[in-house]
Design a protein around this motif. Structure first.
Motif, short mmCIF file in Angstrom:
data_model
loop_
_atom_site.label_atom_id
_atom_site.label_comp_id
_atom_site.label_asym_id
_atom_site.label_seq_id
_atom_site.Cartn_x
_atom_site.Cartn_y
_atom_site.Cartn_z
N LEU A 1 61.63 105.69 131.83
CA LEU A 1 60.33 105.03 132.25
C LEU A 1 59.65 106.09 133.15
CD1 LEU A 1 61.72 101.26 133.01
CD2 LEU A 1 60.64 102.31 131.03
N HIS A 2 59.56 107.21 132.83
CA HIS A 2 58.84 108.37 133.63
C HIS A 2 57.35 108.15 133.45
CE1 HIS A 2 59.55 110.52 130.10
NE2 HIS A 2 58.36 111.35 130.43
N PHE A 3 56.96 107.76 132.36
CA PHE A 3 55.75 107.74 131.82
C PHE A 3 54.71 106.84 132.48
CE2 PHE A 3 52.14 107.34 128.97
CZ PHE A 3 51.85 108.90 128.67
N PRO A 4 53.48 107.29 133.00
CA PRO A 4 52.71 106.23 133.59
C PRO A 4 51.86 105.44 132.56
CG PRO A 4 51.59 108.35 133.63
CD PRO A 4 52.95 108.52 132.86
N LYS A 5 52.45 104.30 131.98
CA LYS A 5 52.02 103.54 131.28
C LYS A 5 50.84 102.78 131.19
CE LYS A 5 55.33 100.84 129.12
NZ LYS A 5 56.47 99.85 129.21
N ASN A 6 50.18 102.93 132.39
CA ASN A 6 48.80 101.97 132.54
C ASN A 6 47.83 103.21 132.56
OD1 ASN A 6 49.96 99.30 132.42
ND2 ASN A 6 50.75 99.61 134.61
N ILE B 1 46.61 108.81 128.24
CA ILE B 1 46.76 108.63 126.99
C ILE B 1 45.87 109.11 126.17
CG2 ILE B 1 47.37 106.79 125.22
CD1 ILE B 1 48.68 105.18 127.58
N GLU B 2 44.66 108.69 126.40
CA GLU B 2 43.37 109.07 125.56
C GLU B 2 43.36 110.58 125.74
OE1 GLU B 2 38.67 108.23 125.16
OE2 GLU B 2 39.84 107.74 127.20
N LYS B 3 43.50 111.47 126.72
CA LYS B 3 43.55 112.81 126.88
C LYS B 3 44.49 113.49 125.93
CE LYS B 3 43.29 116.58 130.16
NZ LYS B 3 43.00 117.13 131.51
N LEU B 4 45.66 113.05 125.96
CA LEU B 4 47.10 113.52 125.20
C LEU B 4 46.62 113.35 123.71
CD1 LEU B 4 50.14 112.14 126.89
CD2 LEU B 4 49.33 114.55 127.17
N ARG C 1 62.55 100.15 122.05
CA ARG C 1 61.60 99.32 121.93
C ARG C 1 60.43 100.40 121.58
NH1 ARG C 1 59.36 94.97 124.16
NH2 ARG C 1 61.53 94.06 124.85
N MET C 2 59.60 99.85 120.88
CA MET C 2 58.50 100.60 120.63
C MET C 2 57.26 100.27 121.36
SD MET C 2 56.47 100.74 116.77
CE MET C 2 54.92 101.35 116.59
N VAL C 3 56.40 100.99 122.08
CA VAL C 3 55.29 100.69 122.93
C VAL C 3 54.14 101.59 122.22
CG1 VAL C 3 54.23 100.55 124.96
CG2 VAL C 3 56.72 100.17 124.62
N TYR C 4 53.07 100.88 121.64
CA TYR C 4 52.03 101.58 120.81
C TYR C 4 50.56 101.65 121.49
CZ TYR C 4 48.87 103.24 117.16
OH TYR C 4 47.85 103.82 116.46
N TYR C 5 50.08 102.90 121.57
CA TYR C 5 48.62 103.02 122.09
C TYR C 5 47.92 103.60 121.18
CZ TYR C 5 51.14 102.36 126.84
OH TYR C 5 51.81 101.84 127.60
N ASN C 6 46.89 103.19 120.87
CA ASN C 6 45.74 103.83 120.10
C ASN C 6 45.07 104.78 120.66
OD1 ASN C 6 45.49 102.10 117.83
ND2 ASN C 6 44.30 100.78 118.68
N SER C 7 44.59 105.94 120.22
CA SER C 7 43.91 107.06 120.88
C SER C 7 42.94 106.87 122.03
CB SER C 7 43.14 107.76 119.56
OG SER C 7 42.63 107.30 119.03
N ASP C 8 42.42 105.63 121.99
CA ASP C 8 41.58 105.24 122.85
C ASP C 8 42.26 105.11 124.31
OD1 ASP C 8 42.74 102.78 122.34
OD2 ASP C 8 40.56 101.87 122.04
N GLY C 9 43.59 105.02 124.25
CA GLY C 9 44.25 104.90 125.36
C GLY C 9 44.63 103.59 125.66
N ASN C 10 44.41 102.53 124.79
CA ASN C 10 44.57 101.10 124.95
C ASN C 10 45.96 100.67 124.15
OD1 ASN C 10 42.55 100.40 126.75
ND2 ASN C 10 41.35 100.73 124.92
N GLU C 11 47.10 99.96 124.80
CA GLU C 11 47.97 99.41 124.20
C GLU C 11 47.39 98.41 122.80
OE1 GLU C 11 52.28 97.33 124.71
OE2 GLU C 11 51.16 97.82 126.54
#
Length: 261
Positions: free
Chosen positions: A23-28, A33-36, A60-70
């Motif tokens: 849980l090191h990644f800043p999920k919010n 996310i958009e930059k990556l 568990r799978m947590v998916y984000y679109n390239s716009d950064g939104n889950e």
């Protein structure tokens, strides 16, 4: 911060994978996310997927679109995550995992061909010009002529933002039939806001829509997407689709590290 990532693609639908079991990644952090996912200033991907621990399944799978939104379920992303879990040594030949649309079962071959069970579909809305259904994500399915020169980006955007689907919008699939149980499709994905080379939930939606509208009597459908080929199989009874499986390659591209200020 420095992040270790893995890049995967499933028939051209590409993803940044991060092992987030600690849980090191800043999920919010939408901007991160958009930059990556940015293809010029970041790693480049259609989406970012976190693999996390889950008490009752393998992961568990947590998916984000390239716009950064889950976002909602991503079929190709789910298949690639299964291959990622195998690479990490979490699973071997089969698995169960949890995603935003519920529990999924999958198998993976030594050649990294992943067969992923998708959600059951009990409603297919048939209209004069299109079909609408939800296969973990909402999908508009429309038959068109001259698919190879069709303006997917502009026409898909118009439908995605139209009054048909309101603020949430829908993914949009344009389809042509090439044989009794073979179809070609091109997909405009919401969140990416452009055409992608492949969409797993879209291919699943097209296969079910073509069976529901009588374009095919087969329960095993071959889908040609821009990035390769997928197969969708199912059991259908009285318009209710169960044992829905999406099958195709999930390919490791490279591993790297990236520093982000």
């Amino acid at each position: 911060m420095r992040y270790t990532f893995y890049k995967y693609q499933g028939t051209g639908n590409d993803f940044v994978m991060i092992d987030n079991r600690d849980l090191h990644f800043p999920k919010n952090d939408t901007n991160l996310i958009e930059k990556l996912c940015d293809r010029r200033f970041g790693i480049g991907a259609d989406g970012l997927i976190l693999l996390e621990n889950d008490e009752s399944t393998d992961f568990r799978m947590v998916y984000y679109n390239s716009d950064g939104n889950e976002s909602s379920m991503c079929g190709n992303g789910g298949r690639c995550l299964v291959a990622f879990a195998k690479q990490l040594g979490i699973i071997e030949a089969e698995t169960t995992f949890i995603a935003t649309d519920g529990l999924h079962f999958a198998t993976i071959s030594n050649e990294n061909i992943v067969s992923l069970q998708m959600k059951d579909v009990d409603e297919v809305q048939q209209n004069d010009t299109h079909v609408f259904l939800n296969t973990g994500s909402p999908h508009h399915v429309q038959l068109v002529e001259d698919l190879h020169i069709f303006d997917v980006r502009n026409e898909g955007s118009k439908i995605r933002y139209s009054d048909l689907y309101g603020k949430a919008g829908s993914n949009v699939n344009f389809v042509s039939q090439t044989d009794e149980n073979k179809f070609r499709l091109r997909t405009y994905e919401r969140g990416v806001e452009d055409e992608t080379l492949s969409c797993g939930t879209g291919a699943t939606a097209v296969a079910i829509a073509m069976r529901a509208t009588g374009k095919t009597n087969s329960s095993v459908i071959e889908l040609q997407v821009e990035g390769g080929n997928l197969e969708v199989s199912f059991t259908e009874k009285n318009g209710f689709f169960t044992h829905v499986f999406l099958k195709g390659p999930a390919t490791f591209v490279f591993k790297g590290e990236i520093s982000v200020e």
